[in-house]
Design an enzyme around this catalytic site. Structure first.
Site, short mmCIF file in Angstrom:
data_model
loop_
_atom_site.label_atom_id
_atom_site.label_comp_id
_atom_site.label_asym_id
_atom_site.label_seq_id
_atom_site.Cartn_x
_atom_site.Cartn_y
_atom_site.Cartn_z
N ASN A 96 0.81 -1.35 0.08
CA ASN A 96 -0.01 0.09 -0.05
C ASN A 96 0.82 1.36 0.14
O ASN A 96 0.14 2.34 -0.58
CB ASN A 96 -0.89 -0.08 1.29
CG ASN A 96 -1.64 1.44 1.72
OD1 ASN A 96 -2.34 1.64 1.01
ND2 ASN A 96 -1.09 2.09 2.48
N SER A 148 -4.97 3.20 -7.53
CA SER A 148 -5.81 4.53 -7.38
C SER A 148 -6.87 4.41 -8.74
O SER A 148 -6.40 3.97 -9.90
CB SER A 148 -4.76 5.41 -7.44
OG SER A 148 -5.33 6.66 -7.41
N TYR A 163 2.60 9.70 -11.14
CA TYR A 163 1.62 9.23 -10.22
C TYR A 163 0.62 8.07 -10.99
O TYR A 163 0.49 7.14 -10.78
CB TYR A 163 1.17 10.19 -9.32
CG TYR A 163 0.13 9.52 -8.15
CD1 TYR A 163 0.73 8.99 -7.20
CD2 TYR A 163 -1.25 9.26 -8.54
CE1 TYR A 163 -0.19 8.38 -6.26
CE2 TYR A 163 -1.93 8.81 -7.71
CZ TYR A 163 -1.51 8.31 -6.38
OH TYR A 163 -2.27 7.76 -5.28
N LYS A 167 0.30 4.09 -10.98
CA LYS A 167 -0.80 3.49 -10.56
C LYS A 167 -1.52 2.50 -11.75
O LYS A 167 -2.17 1.56 -11.55
CB LYS A 167 -1.85 4.49 -9.85
CG LYS A 167 -1.16 5.14 -8.86
CD LYS A 167 -1.12 4.15 -7.49
CE LYS A 167 -0.78 4.82 -6.48
NZ LYS A 167 -0.64 3.91 -5.36
P1 NAD Z 1 -0.01 8.83 3.47
O1 NAD Z 1 1.06 9.52 3.06
O2 NAD Z 1 -1.08 9.21 4.49
O3 NAD Z 1 0.44 7.36 3.98
C1 NAD Z 1 1.53 6.76 3.48
C2 NAD Z 1 2.43 5.83 4.30
O4 NAD Z 1 3.46 5.33 3.18
C3 NAD Z 1 3.07 6.68 5.30
O5 NAD Z 1 3.11 6.09 6.49
C4 NAD Z 1 4.73 6.61 4.87
O6 NAD Z 1 5.83 6.86 5.83
C5 NAD Z 1 4.72 5.34 3.92
N1 NAD Z 1 5.78 5.31 3.00
C6 NAD Z 1 6.20 6.19 1.98
N2 NAD Z 1 7.22 5.75 1.18
C7 NAD Z 1 7.46 4.53 1.78
C8 NAD Z 1 8.62 3.49 1.56
N3 NAD Z 1 9.51 3.87 0.64
N4 NAD Z 1 8.62 2.53 2.22
C9 NAD Z 1 7.65 2.21 3.30
N5 NAD Z 1 6.87 3.04 3.51
C10 NAD Z 1 6.61 4.22 2.75
O7 NAD Z 1 -0.59 8.31 2.07
P2 NAD Z 1 -2.23 7.53 1.79
O8 NAD Z 1 -3.11 8.41 1.55
O9 NAD Z 1 -2.59 6.87 2.90
O10 NAD Z 1 -1.79 6.71 0.78
C11 NAD Z 1 -1.74 5.13 0.77
C12 NAD Z 1 -1.77 4.51 -0.43
O11 NAD Z 1 -3.07 4.74 -0.98
C13 NAD Z 1 -0.77 5.23 -1.50
O12 NAD Z 1 -0.21 4.26 -2.36
C14 NAD Z 1 -1.67 6.23 -2.28
O13 NAD Z 1 -1.05 6.32 -3.55
C15 NAD Z 1 -2.96 5.27 -2.27
N6 NAD Z 1 -4.23 6.30 -2.81
C16 NAD Z 1 -4.40 7.56 -1.87
C17 NAD Z 1 -5.25 8.27 -2.23
C18 NAD Z 1 -5.71 9.37 -1.24
O14 NAD Z 1 -6.59 10.09 -1.93
N7 NAD Z 1 -5.14 9.68 -0.27
C19 NAD Z 1 -5.81 8.01 -3.31
C20 NAD Z 1 -5.68 7.04 -4.10
C21 NAD Z 1 -4.81 6.08 -3.77
#
Ligand code: NAD
Length: 258
Positions: A96, A148, A163, A167
């Site tokens: 994730n 995503s 990005y 995805k």
């Molecule tokens: P967030 O930034 O709140 O959390 C991401 C987490 O990943 C953090 O704890 C960070 O420390 C960790 N991380 C970052 N780089 C890392 C690495 N190299 N190794 C290990 N851990 C790492 O983000 P989120 O919104 O919770 O996103 C989680 C996933 O969901 C991501 O893949 C993001 O692309 C996807 N996503 C998010 C959204 C949104 O709107 N928030 C929408 C679609 C998809």
């Protein structure tokens, strides 16, 4: 046994990358509430430890936090070694962790492009591959990757080509692995969230003016919450989804319909 009982994950062992906060934390809470032991895998080890403690306090399952950069092969190998040493098996893997960079395509440097691809796509490959090696030996397992809606549509008005490309890659990587592993007991699916309120979307000051625009465009008029991804996570993790593999689940409040 009723459906709610069948959906429980008692005694299973799961890891969640990027599990310290945001969507990964919500998924970790959900699968722990369903009974799975949870390994929080993150580069932010302080936050990961706090989340792990919070979840074991809430649910009583065993949790550990492991400092892992998902782009680093040695870190990923070490993470698997720790999990097998602690629990002796791995049933469920949520790959994730991800980041986003909003930069015009013509200005983005190679390093900036690569950073997003490395974490979002190569990181999912490394962690799902490592999980698959264990699960194929066991003859059973469920891998769930966070893609995503950006793997399906182009977000506007912000420019985020790396990005979106990463995805789309996650969705095809998921399907490819699902087909390779289908007859060997390992299922691979992805979840494609729309805009969800997390640090990724809320904490960056340059994104704040965009949120109003996104909400105007959104059929439901709002962003989603991380907890609105919990039920699909529990479903995909457990045995009630045994006929589900190679699928991508768009949970975006209808955003990508037009
Ligand atoms: P967030 O930034 O709140 O959390 C991401 C987490 O990943 C953090 O704890 C960070 O420390 C960790 N991380 C970052 N780089 C890392 C690495 N190299 N190794 C290990 N851990 C790492 O983000 P989120 O919104 O919770 O996103 C989680 C996933 O969901 C991501 O893949 C993001 O692309 C996807 N996503 C998010 C959204 C949104 O709107 N928030 C929408 C679609 C998809």
């Amino acid at each position: 046994m009723g459906i709610m009982e069948k959906m429980r994950l008692d005694g299973k062992v799961s890891f969640v990358t990027g599990g310290a906060r945001g969507i990964g934390k919500a998924i970790s809470i959900a699968i722990a509430e369903a009974g799975s032991h949870v390994v929080i895998v993150d580069v932010d080890i302080d936050e990961a430890k706090k989340t792990a403690q919070e979840i074991s306090g809430l649910t009583g399952v065993k949790t550990i936090a492991i400092n892992t950069d998902v782009t680093n092969q040695a870190d990923v190998d070490n993470m698997i070694a720790i999990i097998l040493n602690e629990f002796g098996k791995l049933d469920i893997a949520f790959c994730n962790a991800g980041i986003c960079m909003n930069l015009p395509a013509e200005e983005m440097t190679l390093d900036q492009f690569k950073k997003v691809i490395d974490i979002n796509l190569t990181g999912v490959f490394l962690t799902s591959q490592a999980a698959a090696k264990v699960m194929l030996r066991q003859g059973k397992g469920s891998i769930i990757n966070t893609a995503s809606m950006s793997g399906h549509i182009i977000n506007v008005p912000q420019p985020q080509c790396s990005y979106n490309a990463s995805k789309a890659g996650v969705i095809q990587l998921t399907k490819s692995m699902a087909i390779e592993f289908a007859k060997r007991g390992v299922r691979v699916n992805s979840i494609s969230p729309g805009y969800i309120g997390t640090e990724l979307t809320l904490k960056s000051p340059n994104l704040k003016p965009l949120i109003e625009k996104w909400n105007d465009m959104a059929p439901l008029g709002r962003m989603g919450r991380p907890d609105e991804l919990q039920a699909i996570a529990v479903y995909l993790a457990g045995d009630t989804s045994d006929f589900t593999t190679g699928s991508d689940f768009i949970i975006d409040g209808g955003f990508s319909c037009f």
